[in-house]
Design an enzyme around this catalytic site. Structure first.
Site, PDB file in Angstrom:
ATOM      1  N   HIS A 140       0.935  -1.228   0.160  1.00  0.00           N
ATOM      2  CA  HIS A 140       0.164  -0.082  -0.047  1.00  0.00           C
ATOM      3  C   HIS A 140       1.032   1.354   0.018  1.00  0.00           C
ATOM      4  O   HIS A 140       0.494   2.405  -0.758  1.00  0.00           O
ATOM      5  CB  HIS A 140      -0.970   0.083   1.252  1.00  0.00           C
ATOM      6  CG  HIS A 140      -2.031  -1.173   1.139  1.00  0.00           C
ATOM      7  ND1 HIS A 140      -1.456  -2.175   2.283  1.00  0.00           N
ATOM      8  CD2 HIS A 140      -2.969  -1.267   0.768  1.00  0.00           C
ATOM      9  CE1 HIS A 140      -2.706  -3.081   2.153  1.00  0.00           C
ATOM     10  NE2 HIS A 140      -3.482  -2.552   1.320  1.00  0.00           N
TER      11      HIS A 140
ATOM     12  N   GLY B 267      -2.915  -2.159  -6.879  1.00  0.00           N
ATOM     13  CA  GLY B 267      -1.695  -3.143  -6.889  1.00  0.00           C
ATOM     14  C   GLY B 267      -2.109  -4.306  -7.798  1.00  0.00           C
ATOM     15  O   GLY B 267      -3.070  -4.882  -7.905  1.00  0.00           O
TER      16      GLY B 267
ATOM     17  N   GLN C 248      -8.472  -7.983 -10.127  1.00  0.00           N
ATOM     18  CA  GLN C 248      -9.682  -6.794  -9.627  1.00  0.00           C
ATOM     19  C   GLN C 248      -8.984  -5.590 -10.517  1.00  0.00           C
ATOM     20  O   GLN C 248      -9.658  -4.737 -10.992  1.00  0.00           O
ATOM     21  CB  GLN C 248      -9.092  -6.394  -8.197  1.00  0.00           C
ATOM     22  CG  GLN C 248      -9.563  -5.166  -7.605  1.00  0.00           C
ATOM     23  CD  GLN C 248      -9.268  -5.000  -6.107  1.00  0.00           C
ATOM     24  OE1 GLN C 248     -10.011  -5.502  -5.474  1.00  0.00           O
ATOM     25  NE2 GLN C 248      -8.352  -4.328  -5.928  1.00  0.00           N
TER      26      GLN C 248
HETATM   27  O1  PAF Z   1      -7.894  -4.322  -2.955  1.00  0.00           O
HETATM   28  C1  PAF Z   1      -8.657  -4.009  -1.931  1.00  0.00           C
HETATM   29  O2  PAF Z   1      -8.133  -3.703  -0.816  1.00  0.00           O
HETATM   30  C2  PAF Z   1      -9.878  -3.766  -2.094  1.00  0.00           C
HETATM   31  O3  PAF Z   1     -10.604  -4.752  -3.162  1.00  0.00           O
HETATM   32  C3  PAF Z   1     -10.414  -2.468  -2.705  1.00  0.00           C
HETATM   33  C4  PAF Z   1     -10.062  -2.163  -4.095  1.00  0.00           C
HETATM   34  C5  PAF Z   1      -9.890  -1.313  -1.527  1.00  0.00           C
HETATM   35  C6  PAF Z   1     -12.163  -2.193  -2.555  1.00  0.00           C
HETATM   36  O4  PAF Z   1     -12.542  -2.415  -1.425  1.00  0.00           O
END
Ligand code: PAF
Length: 284
Positions: free
Chosen positions: A38, A148, A154
């Site tokens: 992060h 990421g 995603q």
């Molecule tokens: O990748 C994550 O931590 C989650 O899926 C996100 C993109 C913050 C959505 O809740």
């Protein structure tokens, strides 16, 4: 010190003030319990934008009934310290009641791209991700949002959603950050016992075997999958959920690697489910 904002109206007012001052805005959406992965997204956003918002919200709509919503690790104080250190301006930390009306009736579903890989065992997951990400993008209207590559499916789904809905935010994918032994950083790594943590290195090790096969010129997806599976089989604590080679446009499995592919795995180590991947483009 980074400011903490908990309501949508205050968040909107802050972004409005920045925009009036001619400033551009980056968003790093997270579920908190922040780690180096992060941090790299936040630092990238701070470098690219005048202002950076980090959302910290454990999104209930992306967890299935038997998943780890309740036990998902949380530590807001530590998160705020990390965000401050990384140079972001705001932590947006709404309560679930602030984000979701009890009678909400809208879903955001990206057709097809969520059927394979993690979508098979987590059928509602990507609809929940799309719902919350579209809300976060509407609330903060960022110029850029950072995701990421570890959550590669995603990333591909969010890109498609933003394209199809004409959302004016650039989606920036950022490289996987790893521990020194190769394990991809993840908030869920904290669930691993010392023996499981040692075993978890098999994910990146097996992907390195798959990468070596494809980089040697092999174009059979089955040959790549077989190399990965063989390496995973050397670790008794590892139970593979999937080993897949998918097209990056459709997220459907391929037999022959002719265009860009995502090579992705999900493996249970004890009760913890871990994922890892790499992209490969034969034309690159
Ligand atoms: O990748 C994550 O931590 C989650 O899926 C996100 C993109 C913050 C959505 O809740």
């Amino acid at each position: 010190m980074t400011q903490i904002i908990t309501t949508i109206s205050e968040m909107r007012a802050q972004v409005h003030a920045w925009r009036n001052a001619g400033e551009c805005v980056g968003l790093v959406p997270t579920m908190g319990y922040l780690h180096e992965g992060h941090k790299s997204l936040i630092e990238r956003s701070v470098a690219d934008n005048d202002r950076t918002v980090v959302s910290v919200f454990v999104n209930p709509t992306q967890f299935g009934p038997n998943e780890d919503l309740e036990s998902y690790p949380r530590d807001l104080d530590r998160d705020v310290a990390l965000v401050t250190h990384a140079g972001a301006d705001v932590v947006f930390h709404p309560e679930p009641e602030e984000m979701y009306f009890p009678d909400r009736s809208t879903t955001v579903h990206v057709e097809g791209l969520g059927n394979e890989l993690c979508g098979k065992s987590r059928p509602i997951h990507f609809d929940g991700v799309c719902l919350v990400v579209s809300k976060l993008l509407n609330i903060t209207t960022p110029d850029r949002a950072y995701f990421g590559q570890k959550d590669a499916q995603q990333l591909l789904i969010v890109r498609r959603m933003v394209r199809d809905l004409s959302i004016g935010t650039d989606i920036v994918g950022c490289p996987i950050v790893r521990e020194p032994d190769g394990l991809a950083k993840s908030s869920r790594n904290t669930y691993l016992s010392p023996a499981e943590r040692a075993a978890a290195v098999v994910l990146s090790r097996s992907l390195a075997c798959g990468r070596a096969v494809v980089e040697s010129g092999e174009r059979s997806a089955e040959a790549v999958r077989a190399a990965i599976r063989a390496e995973l089989a050397t670790e008794p604590l590892a139970e593979p959920e999937y080993v897949e080679v998918v097209d990056t446009n459709t997220v459907s499995p391929v037999d022959v690697i002719a265009g860009e592919v995502l090579v992705a795995i999900a493996v249970r180590i004890g009760t913890t489910r871990l994922i890892d991947n790499f992209f490969f483009d034969p034309a690159a």
